[in-house]
Design a protein around this motif. Sequence first.
Motif, mmCIF file in Angstrom:
data_model
loop_
_atom_site.group_PDB
_atom_site.id
_atom_site.type_symbol
_atom_site.label_atom_id
_atom_site.label_comp_id
_atom_site.label_asym_id
_atom_site.label_seq_id
_atom_site.Cartn_x
_atom_site.Cartn_y
_atom_site.Cartn_z
ATOM 1 N N LEU A 116 25.433 15.107 -13.186
ATOM 2 C CA LEU A 116 26.562 14.862 -12.289
ATOM 3 C C LEU A 116 26.088 14.512 -10.883
ATOM 4 C CD1 LEU A 116 29.087 17.641 -13.367
ATOM 5 C CD2 LEU A 116 29.259 15.174 -13.745
ATOM 6 N N LEU A 117 25.081 15.222 -10.400
ATOM 7 C CA LEU A 117 24.537 14.942 -9.073
ATOM 8 C C LEU A 117 23.919 13.546 -9.028
ATOM 9 C CD1 LEU A 117 24.057 16.098 -6.267
ATOM 10 C CD2 LEU A 117 21.865 16.974 -7.082
ATOM 11 N N GLY A 118 23.213 13.169 -10.077
ATOM 12 C CA GLY A 118 22.631 11.835 -10.142
ATOM 13 C C GLY A 118 23.692 10.754 -10.197
ATOM 14 N N ALA A 119 24.741 10.976 -10.972
ATOM 15 C CA ALA A 119 25.832 10.004 -11.059
ATOM 16 C C ALA A 119 26.535 9.860 -9.716
ATOM 17 C CB ALA A 119 26.826 10.426 -12.138
ATOM 18 N N PHE A 120 26.780 10.966 -9.036
ATOM 19 C CA PHE A 120 27.405 10.925 -7.721
ATOM 20 C C PHE A 120 26.517 10.182 -6.725
ATOM 21 C CE2 PHE A 120 28.175 12.822 -3.500
ATOM 22 C CZ PHE A 120 29.496 12.455 -3.342
ATOM 23 N N GLY A 121 25.229 10.443 -6.764
ATOM 24 C CA GLY A 121 24.282 9.754 -5.883
ATOM 25 C C GLY A 121 24.261 8.254 -6.143
ATOM 26 N N ALA A 122 24.343 7.877 -7.414
ATOM 27 C CA ALA A 122 24.350 6.453 -7.759
ATOM 28 C C ALA A 122 25.615 5.775 -7.239
ATOM 29 C CB ALA A 122 24.230 6.288 -9.270
ATOM 30 N N VAL A 123 26.742 6.452 -7.350
ATOM 31 C CA VAL A 123 28.000 5.892 -6.851
ATOM 32 C C VAL A 123 27.948 5.726 -5.332
ATOM 33 C CG1 VAL A 123 30.463 6.366 -6.531
ATOM 34 C CG2 VAL A 123 29.411 6.690 -8.766
ATOM 35 N N VAL A 124 27.447 6.730 -4.638
ATOM 36 C CA VAL A 124 27.363 6.659 -3.173
ATOM 37 C C VAL A 124 26.386 5.557 -2.754
ATOM 38 C CG1 VAL A 124 26.599 7.899 -1.108
ATOM 39 C CG2 VAL A 124 28.056 9.041 -2.777
ATOM 40 N N ALA A 125 25.240 5.486 -3.417
ATOM 41 C CA ALA A 125 24.244 4.466 -3.071
ATOM 42 C C ALA A 125 24.782 3.063 -3.324
ATOM 43 C CB ALA A 125 22.964 4.694 -3.864
ATOM 44 N N SER A 126 25.501 2.884 -4.415
ATOM 45 C CA SER A 126 26.040 1.556 -4.704
ATOM 46 C C SER A 126 27.142 1.190 -3.709
ATOM 47 C CB SER A 126 26.550 1.471 -6.137
ATOM 48 O OG SER A 126 27.619 2.375 -6.342
ATOM 49 N N ALA A 127 27.944 2.162 -3.284
ATOM 50 C CA ALA A 127 28.983 1.888 -2.288
ATOM 51 C C ALA A 127 28.365 1.492 -0.954
ATOM 52 C CB ALA A 127 29.884 3.110 -2.114
ATOM 53 N N VAL A 128 27.331 2.192 -0.542
ATOM 54 C CA VAL A 128 26.649 1.867 0.712
ATOM 55 C C VAL A 128 26.013 0.484 0.622
ATOM 56 C CG1 VAL A 128 24.676 2.496 2.175
ATOM 57 C CG2 VAL A 128 26.284 4.251 1.423
#
Length: 67
Positions: free
Chosen positions: A7-19
């Motif tokens: 879950l933490l990795g998925a959240f990080g991927a979403v944030v990184a892709s948004a940025v």
Amino acid sequence: MTTAWVLLGAFGAVVASAVAWVAWRDRQRTASAENPGARQAAVVEQQCYEQGRHVTQNDWIHGGGLG
């Protein structure tokens, strides 16, 4: 514990892709798309406001305030 890491990795991927998307989108903007006269007009207006404010404060200080 594995679920938390996933879950933490998925959240990080979403944030990184948004940025990354926002950074890419902002690079696509060009200075030619903006009105070049608008920036100059805004600077002139701000300087006039600051000049008037400076005069008002000077009158207040040297004029004795409310007196």
